[in-house]
Design a protein around this motif. Structure first.
Motif, PDB file in Angstrom:
ATOM      1  N   GLU A   1       0.862  -1.030  -0.181  1.00 31.35           N
ATOM      2  CA  GLU A   1       0.118  -0.063  -0.148  1.00 31.35           C
ATOM      3  C   GLU A   1       0.749   1.235  -0.065  1.00 31.35           C
ATOM      4  OE1 GLU A   1      -2.751  -0.394   3.451  1.00 31.35           O
ATOM      5  OE2 GLU A   1      -2.678   1.992   3.491  1.00 31.35           O
ATOM      6  N   LEU A   2       1.970   1.082   0.674  1.00 32.33           N
ATOM      7  CA  LEU A   2       2.952   2.422   0.826  1.00 32.33           C
ATOM      8  C   LEU A   2       3.692   2.262  -0.336  1.00 32.33           C
ATOM      9  CD1 LEU A   2       3.708   2.160   4.664  1.00 32.33           C
ATOM     10  CD2 LEU A   2       2.113   3.830   3.564  1.00 32.33           C
ATOM     11  N   GLY A   3       3.877   1.412  -1.134  1.00 33.81           N
ATOM     12  CA  GLY A   3       4.714   1.600  -2.249  1.00 33.81           C
ATOM     13  C   GLY A   3       6.179   1.019  -1.693  1.00 33.81           C
ATOM     14  N   SER A   4       6.224   0.375  -0.714  1.00 28.87           N
ATOM     15  CA  SER A   4       7.564   0.077   0.067  1.00 28.87           C
ATOM     16  C   SER A   4       7.963  -1.232  -0.362  1.00 28.87           C
ATOM     17  CB  SER A   4       7.560   0.763   1.588  1.00 28.87           C
ATOM     18  OG  SER A   4       8.720   0.248   2.030  1.00 28.87           O
ATOM     19  N   SER A   5       8.757  -2.143   0.528  1.00 24.76           N
ATOM     20  CA  SER A   5       9.025  -3.480   0.396  1.00 24.76           C
ATOM     21  C   SER A   5       9.147  -4.027   1.773  1.00 24.76           C
ATOM     22  CB  SER A   5      10.320  -3.675  -0.412  1.00 24.76           C
ATOM     23  OG  SER A   5      11.277  -3.209   0.362  1.00 24.76           O
ATOM     24  N   ILE A   6       9.140  -5.289   1.845  1.00 27.53           N
ATOM     25  CA  ILE A   6       9.501  -6.082   3.117  1.00 27.53           C
ATOM     26  C   ILE A   6      10.647  -6.820   2.764  1.00 27.53           C
ATOM     27  CG2 ILE A   6       9.032  -8.115   4.492  1.00 27.53           C
ATOM     28  CD1 ILE A   6       7.249  -5.452   5.200  1.00 27.53           C
ATOM     29  N   THR A   7      11.704  -6.567   4.068  1.00 27.65           N
ATOM     30  CA  THR A   7      12.857  -7.661   4.075  1.00 27.65           C
ATOM     31  C   THR A   7      12.727  -8.755   5.018  1.00 27.65           C
ATOM     32  OG1 THR A   7      14.100  -5.758   3.121  1.00 27.65           O
ATOM     33  CG2 THR A   7      15.443  -7.767   4.253  1.00 27.65           C
ATOM     34  N   ALA A   8      12.898  -9.787   4.724  1.00 24.02           N
ATOM     35  CA  ALA A   8      12.690 -10.759   5.982  1.00 24.02           C
ATOM     36  C   ALA A   8      13.892 -11.077   6.602  1.00 24.02           C
ATOM     37  CB  ALA A   8      12.248 -12.231   5.093  1.00 24.02           C
ATOM     38  N   TRP A   9      13.927 -10.899   7.799  1.00 23.36           N
ATOM     39  CA  TRP A   9      15.109 -11.478   8.687  1.00 23.36           C
ATOM     40  C   TRP A   9      14.861 -12.671   9.168  1.00 23.36           C
ATOM     41  CZ3 TRP A   9      14.215 -12.061  13.949  1.00 23.36           C
ATOM     42  CH2 TRP A   9      13.424 -11.139  14.472  1.00 23.36           C
ATOM     43  N   SER A  10      15.904 -13.463   9.555  1.00 21.58           N
ATOM     44  CA  SER A  10      15.732 -15.060   9.777  1.00 21.58           C
ATOM     45  C   SER A  10      14.987 -15.585   8.855  1.00 21.58           C
ATOM     46  CB  SER A  10      15.144 -15.177  11.371  1.00 21.58           C
ATOM     47  OG  SER A  10      15.910 -14.541  12.232  1.00 21.58           O
ATOM     48  N   PRO A  11      15.281 -15.479   7.718  1.00 22.55           N
ATOM     49  CA  PRO A  11      14.315 -16.179   6.648  1.00 22.55           C
ATOM     50  C   PRO A  11      14.287 -17.614   6.637  1.00 22.55           C
ATOM     51  CG  PRO A  11      16.410 -15.305   5.590  1.00 22.55           C
ATOM     52  CD  PRO A  11      16.289 -14.859   7.094  1.00 22.55           C
ATOM     53  N   LEU A  12      15.461 -18.125   7.075  1.00 23.76           N
ATOM     54  CA  LEU A  12      15.291 -19.750   7.267  1.00 23.76           C
ATOM     55  C   LEU A  12      14.798 -20.001   8.705  1.00 23.76           C
ATOM     56  CD1 LEU A  12      18.848 -20.112   5.693  1.00 23.76           C
ATOM     57  CD2 LEU A  12      16.737 -20.412   4.544  1.00 23.76           C
ATOM     58  N   ALA A  13      14.339 -19.233   9.443  1.00 26.41           N
ATOM     59  CA  ALA A  13      13.760 -19.524  11.012  1.00 26.41           C
ATOM     60  C   ALA A  13      15.110 -20.105  11.754  1.00 26.41           C
ATOM     61  CB  ALA A  13      12.816 -20.354  10.612  1.00 26.41           C
ATOM     62  N   GLN A  14      16.200 -19.417  11.461  1.00 27.50           N
ATOM     63  CA  GLN A  14      17.580 -19.559  12.036  1.00 27.50           C
ATOM     64  C   GLN A  14      17.929 -21.069  11.859  1.00 27.50           C
ATOM     65  OE1 GLN A  14      16.850 -17.625  15.924  1.00 27.50           O
ATOM     66  NE2 GLN A  14      17.079 -15.764  15.014  1.00 27.50           N
ATOM     67  N   GLY A  15      17.549 -21.765  10.719  1.00 29.32           N
ATOM     68  CA  GLY A  15      17.868 -22.831  10.391  1.00 29.32           C
ATOM     69  C   GLY A  15      16.838 -24.184  10.748  1.00 29.32           C
ATOM     70  N   LYS A  16      15.694 -23.559  11.415  1.00 27.12           N
ATOM     71  CA  LYS A  16      14.687 -24.725  11.720  1.00 27.12           C
ATOM     72  C   LYS A  16      13.973 -25.241  10.557  1.00 27.12           C
ATOM     73  CE  LYS A  16      13.604 -22.568  16.453  1.00 27.12           C
ATOM     74  NZ  LYS A  16      14.789 -21.790  16.326  1.00 27.12           N
ATOM     75  N   ILE A  17      13.905 -24.596   9.316  1.00 31.64           N
ATOM     76  CA  ILE A  17      13.275 -25.203   8.146  1.00 31.64           C
ATOM     77  C   ILE A  17      14.257 -26.617   7.830  1.00 31.64           C
ATOM     78  CG2 ILE A  17      12.198 -23.146   7.326  1.00 31.64           C
ATOM     79  CD1 ILE A  17      15.496 -24.035   6.098  1.00 31.64           C
ATOM     80  N   ALA A  18      15.407 -26.748   8.303  1.00 32.12           N
ATOM     81  CA  ALA A  18      15.875 -27.524   7.644  1.00 32.12           C
ATOM     82  C   ALA A  18      15.367 -29.020   8.065  1.00 32.12           C
ATOM     83  CB  ALA A  18      17.375 -27.647   8.228  1.00 32.12           C
ATOM     84  N   ASP A  19      14.541 -29.168   9.126  1.00 29.37           N
ATOM     85  CA  ASP A  19      14.013 -30.379   9.515  1.00 29.37           C
ATOM     86  C   ASP A  19      12.505 -30.415   9.207  1.00 29.37           C
ATOM     87  OD1 ASP A  19      16.497 -31.103  10.669  1.00 29.37           O
ATOM     88  OD2 ASP A  19      15.958 -29.963  12.216  1.00 29.37           O
ATOM     89  N   ASP A  20      12.114 -29.447   8.415  1.00 29.43           N
ATOM     90  CA  ASP A  20      10.495 -29.450   8.274  1.00 29.43           C
ATOM     91  C   ASP A  20      10.050 -30.455   7.291  1.00 29.43           C
ATOM     92  OD1 ASP A  20       8.329 -27.274   8.780  1.00 29.43           O
ATOM     93  OD2 ASP A  20       8.075 -28.173   6.767  1.00 29.43           O
ATOM     94  N   PRO A  21       9.135 -31.606   7.561  1.00 35.27           N
ATOM     95  CA  PRO A  21       8.814 -32.375   6.526  1.00 35.27           C
ATOM     96  C   PRO A  21       8.043 -31.872   5.190  1.00 35.27           C
ATOM     97  CG  PRO A  21       7.534 -32.687   8.742  1.00 35.27           C
ATOM     98  CD  PRO A  21       8.633 -31.509   8.745  1.00 35.27           C
TER      99      PRO A  21
END
Ligand SMILES: NC(=O)c1ccc[n+]([C@@H]2O[C@H](COP(=O)([O-])OP(=O)(O)OC[C@H]3O[C@@H](n4cnc5c(N)ncnc54)[C@H](OP(=O)(O)O)[C@@H]3O)[C@@H](O)[C@H]2O)c1
Length: 282
Positions: A181-201
């Motif tokens: 809406e503001l014509g801006s952007s989002i930057t994702a920090w901890s995009p890998l959930a600090q490594g937790k995604i590695a074990d996600d089924p």
């Protein structure tokens, strides 16, 4: 090197994949920033509070001297720490950060929202930093929607991103809508959930079918939403793996399966100032 997707905000082209440096010691930050630029990353994220700005600058100079990049190829972000939100302190840190890096950053963020001093004072000083040539653009980090809108209302210059926690376990839908809406952007920090995604089924099953790792699928899920992702690693092999995400796409069904992993207790970071919290619906 594969062509890299970017998001254009206020006429500035920001690479959607960046390299994060939180918790990297100065020797690791120098080594990994140089390696990341060799691999092909063109966006580096640091902050005054990470105590590695000088090392990040050294890593960039190493990559330039090795002929991998020129300064103009790189998008460089740093952040103003909350102790420096008063007018004079903010401008002093902006000068200090540029000196430590040895480069004028492309983007200078307010690291966390803070009720005191007023947003008006802090946003005014941030705009002055831009006007004085201490950064090419300005933005925010960790601002909920209401404060994001308030800050943009007080800022002469466009706030080109809001860097927030965002990964498969934390829905931040309202904030993404506010950025659009503001014509801006989002930057994702901890995009890998600090490594937790590695074990996600679920993420691993999607990756298996595509010949990709859980980390690659997660980063692809982010950039496919036009969200900037800034993964961090101390390992060259993981930095190479995370960069190899431009040769596949996720279907709408695969995107939806990853969105469905969000949960109410998915948050990894704590608010510095309890006066602020994410949008109720997030
Ligand atoms: N604005 C803010 O308030 C804020 C807050 C937090 C972070 N950030 C920024 O966002 C960046 C990224 O966030 P983050 O560092 O918290 O977390 P992240 O990138 O989600 O995860 C980094 C962690 O995951 C591991 N890792 C990396 N790649 C992996 C893979 N493919 N599979 C499994 N594990 C992997 C890393 O370990 P190894 O080193 O062993 O690979 C490291 O421990 C930061 O570095 C910083 O630049 C900003």
């Amino acid at each position: 090197m594969s062509a890299q997707p970017t998001i254009v905000v206020d006429g500035l082209s920001i690479p959607l994949l960046g390299f994060g440096t939180w918790e990297l010691s100065p020797p690791d930050a120098r080594r990994m920033v140089a390696e990341a630029l060799r691999i092909g990353y063109r966006h580096i994220d640091t902050a005054w509070i990470y105590k590695n700005e000088a090392a990040v600058g050294d890593g960039i100079r190493d990559a330039i001297e090795a002929g991998h990049v020129t300064r103009d190829d790189i998008w460089l972000t740093t952040k103003i720490w909350v102790a420096h939100f008063g007018h004079d302190a903010l401008l002093a840190q902006a000068r200090e950060s540029a000196t430590s890096l040895g480069f004028t950053p492309d983007l200078l963020l307010l690291h966390w929202p803070k009720a005191e001093p007023t947003f008006a004072e802090t946003l005014g000083a941030l705009n002055e930093a831009k006007d004085q040539g201490l950064t090419r653009s300005i933005g925010l980090s960790n601002f909920p929607s209401a404060e994001f809108k308030q800050a943009q209302g007080l800022s002469k210059a466009k706030l080109v991103t809001n860097q927030v926690e965002y990964h498969p376990y934390l829905a931040n839908g309202p904030l993404l809508a506010t950025a659009r809406e503001l014509g801006s952007s989002i930057t994702a920090w901890s995009p890998l959930a600090q490594g937790k995604i590695a074990d996600d089924p679920v993420i691993n099953a999607i990756g298996k079918a595509l010949g990709k790792s859980a980390g690659q699928v997660t980063l692809r899920w982010l950039i496919q939403q036009d969200v900037i992702a800034i993964p961090r690693t101390t390992k060259v092999s993981r930095a190479e793996e995370s960069f190899d995400i431009f040769d596949f796409t996720l279907s709408d069904e695969e995107m939806a399966r990853i969105h469905a992993l969000a949960r109410p207790d998915g948050r990894l970071g704590d608010w510095l100032d309890p006066a602020f919290k994410w949008d109720e619906a997030a």
